[in-house]
Design a protein around this motif. Sequence first.
Motif, PDB file in Angstrom:
ATOM      1  N   ASP A  26     -10.456 -31.807  52.310  1.00 51.30           N
ATOM      2  CA  ASP A  26     -10.320 -31.869  50.557  1.00 51.30           C
ATOM      3  C   ASP A  26      -9.937 -33.224  50.061  1.00 51.30           C
ATOM      4  O   ASP A  26     -10.170 -33.624  49.176  1.00 51.30           O
ATOM      5  CB  ASP A  26      -9.308 -30.694  50.226  1.00 51.30           C
ATOM      6  CG  ASP A  26      -9.807 -29.563  50.377  1.00 51.30           C
ATOM      7  OD1 ASP A  26     -11.130 -29.040  50.451  1.00 51.30           O
ATOM      8  OD2 ASP A  26      -9.001 -28.456  50.307  1.00 51.30           O
ATOM      9  N   LEU A  27      -8.829 -33.631  50.938  1.00 47.62           N
ATOM     10  CA  LEU A  27      -8.546 -35.186  50.689  1.00 47.62           C
ATOM     11  C   LEU A  27      -9.385 -36.135  50.684  1.00 47.62           C
ATOM     12  O   LEU A  27      -9.380 -36.937  49.688  1.00 47.62           O
ATOM     13  CB  LEU A  27      -7.224 -35.514  51.740  1.00 47.62           C
ATOM     14  CG  LEU A  27      -6.651 -36.622  51.626  1.00 47.62           C
ATOM     15  CD1 LEU A  27      -5.915 -36.897  50.018  1.00 47.62           C
ATOM     16  CD2 LEU A  27      -5.867 -37.013  52.341  1.00 47.62           C
ATOM     17  N   VAL A  69      -0.648 -34.203  46.024  1.00 52.57           N
ATOM     18  CA  VAL A  69      -0.545 -33.646  47.341  1.00 52.57           C
ATOM     19  C   VAL A  69       0.576 -32.939  47.461  1.00 52.57           C
ATOM     20  O   VAL A  69       1.842 -33.827  48.011  1.00 52.57           O
ATOM     21  CB  VAL A  69      -1.096 -34.591  48.348  1.00 52.57           C
ATOM     22  CG1 VAL A  69      -0.743 -33.883  49.857  1.00 52.57           C
ATOM     23  CG2 VAL A  69      -2.399 -35.320  48.102  1.00 52.57           C
ATOM     24  N   ALA A 127      -6.749 -35.030  40.686  1.00 57.48           N
ATOM     25  CA  ALA A 127      -6.829 -33.762  41.654  1.00 57.48           C
ATOM     26  C   ALA A 127      -5.295 -33.494  42.203  1.00 57.48           C
ATOM     27  O   ALA A 127      -4.398 -34.159  42.043  1.00 57.48           O
ATOM     28  CB  ALA A 127      -7.834 -34.390  42.677  1.00 57.48           C
ATOM     29  N   SER A 128      -5.541 -32.251  42.366  1.00 57.03           N
ATOM     30  CA  SER A 128      -4.332 -31.682  42.961  1.00 57.03           C
ATOM     31  C   SER A 128      -4.771 -30.881  44.295  1.00 57.03           C
ATOM     32  O   SER A 128      -5.608 -30.150  44.255  1.00 57.03           O
ATOM     33  CB  SER A 128      -3.602 -30.720  42.050  1.00 57.03           C
ATOM     34  OG  SER A 128      -2.576 -30.175  42.418  1.00 57.03           O
ATOM     35  N   ILE A 129      -4.021 -31.195  45.407  1.00 56.66           N
ATOM     36  CA  ILE A 129      -4.590 -30.586  46.899  1.00 56.66           C
ATOM     37  C   ILE A 129      -3.303 -30.034  47.224  1.00 56.66           C
ATOM     38  O   ILE A 129      -2.209 -30.719  47.253  1.00 56.66           O
ATOM     39  CB  ILE A 129      -4.973 -31.685  47.700  1.00 56.66           C
ATOM     40  CG1 ILE A 129      -6.302 -32.372  47.069  1.00 56.66           C
ATOM     41  CG2 ILE A 129      -5.448 -31.087  49.095  1.00 56.66           C
ATOM     42  CD1 ILE A 129      -6.749 -33.814  47.961  1.00 56.66           C
ATOM     43  N   LYS A 132      -0.378 -28.311  49.778  1.00 52.13           N
ATOM     44  CA  LYS A 132       0.120 -28.369  51.098  1.00 52.13           C
ATOM     45  C   LYS A 132      -0.019 -26.791  51.653  1.00 52.13           C
ATOM     46  O   LYS A 132       0.659 -25.917  50.777  1.00 52.13           O
ATOM     47  CB  LYS A 132       1.254 -28.955  51.195  1.00 52.13           C
ATOM     48  CG  LYS A 132       1.259 -30.326  51.043  1.00 52.13           C
ATOM     49  CD  LYS A 132       2.705 -30.976  51.226  1.00 52.13           C
ATOM     50  CE  LYS A 132       2.807 -32.397  51.011  1.00 52.13           C
ATOM     51  NZ  LYS A 132       4.263 -32.970  51.116  1.00 52.13           N
ATOM     52  N   ALA A 141     -11.492 -35.966  47.351  1.00 52.04           N
ATOM     53  CA  ALA A 141     -11.061 -36.345  46.312  1.00 52.04           C
ATOM     54  C   ALA A 141     -10.715 -37.756  46.226  1.00 52.04           C
ATOM     55  O   ALA A 141     -10.857 -38.609  45.145  1.00 52.04           O
ATOM     56  CB  ALA A 141      -9.284 -35.865  46.091  1.00 52.04           C
ATOM     57  N   LEU A 199      -2.144 -29.413  53.768  1.00 54.68           N
ATOM     58  CA  LEU A 199      -3.161 -30.439  53.262  1.00 54.68           C
ATOM     59  C   LEU A 199      -4.642 -30.226  54.269  1.00 54.68           C
ATOM     60  O   LEU A 199      -4.343 -30.095  55.468  1.00 54.68           O
ATOM     61  CB  LEU A 199      -2.608 -31.779  53.584  1.00 54.68           C
ATOM     62  CG  LEU A 199      -3.624 -32.857  53.170  1.00 54.68           C
ATOM     63  CD1 LEU A 199      -3.927 -32.749  51.752  1.00 54.68           C
ATOM     64  CD2 LEU A 199      -3.137 -34.182  53.659  1.00 54.68           C
ATOM     65  N   ASP A 200      -5.471 -30.006  53.517  1.00 56.64           N
ATOM     66  CA  ASP A 200      -6.682 -30.000  54.193  1.00 56.64           C
ATOM     67  C   ASP A 200      -7.358 -31.324  54.079  1.00 56.64           C
ATOM     68  O   ASP A 200      -7.682 -31.951  53.063  1.00 56.64           O
ATOM     69  CB  ASP A 200      -7.797 -29.030  53.481  1.00 56.64           C
ATOM     70  CG  ASP A 200      -9.037 -28.710  54.306  1.00 56.64           C
ATOM     71  OD1 ASP A 200      -9.851 -29.899  54.258  1.00 56.64           O
ATOM     72  OD2 ASP A 200      -9.452 -27.794  54.566  1.00 56.64           O
TER      73      ASP A 200
END
Length: 126
Positions: free
Chosen positions: A108-109, A83, A98-100, A102, A112, A104-105
Motif C-alpha cells: 500500500d505504501l 502513515v 493518502a492515508s495508510i 498501521k 501511494a 503498515l502494508d
Amino acid sequence: MRSLILLVEDHVDSREMLEEFLTLEGFAVEVAGNGLHAWERLRRGPTPDVMLLDLMMPVMSGWELMERVQKEPRLKNLPVIVVSGAGATRPVPQGIRASIPKPLDLDDLMRALEPFRSQSQLAAAY
C-alpha cells in the motif's frame, strides 16, 4: 535524481525499518523523530518531494505539524501521506494525499509513493 522523502515517525524501530526499506526502493530519505524536528527541517532545508507523516507523536503531533505546513505558503502544497493508526480517532488533516493505517502494508505504501518516483528510479526498477 532520487525523490526525497521526509519521514516523520517517533517510533525508532518503525522509523529505521522504513528508512532502510525506502532507501532500498531508491528514494532519498531524511528522518525526523517528531513534528517539531520535521518543522525545523522543513523551514531550513529544501522542500522534500513528499512527506510520510505519523499523526500521534510527542513534542508536536502530526496534526499540529500539518496546521503549520498549511499556513506556510512555500509548503502548503507539499504532498503528505499519513502513515498512522490514529486516523480512526480524529479526522485526517487537510492536505493529505493518502492515508495508510498501521500496521503498515508496504505494498500500500509503495502504491501511494508511485507518483513520486523519479524517472531514474523507474528506469532502475526495470
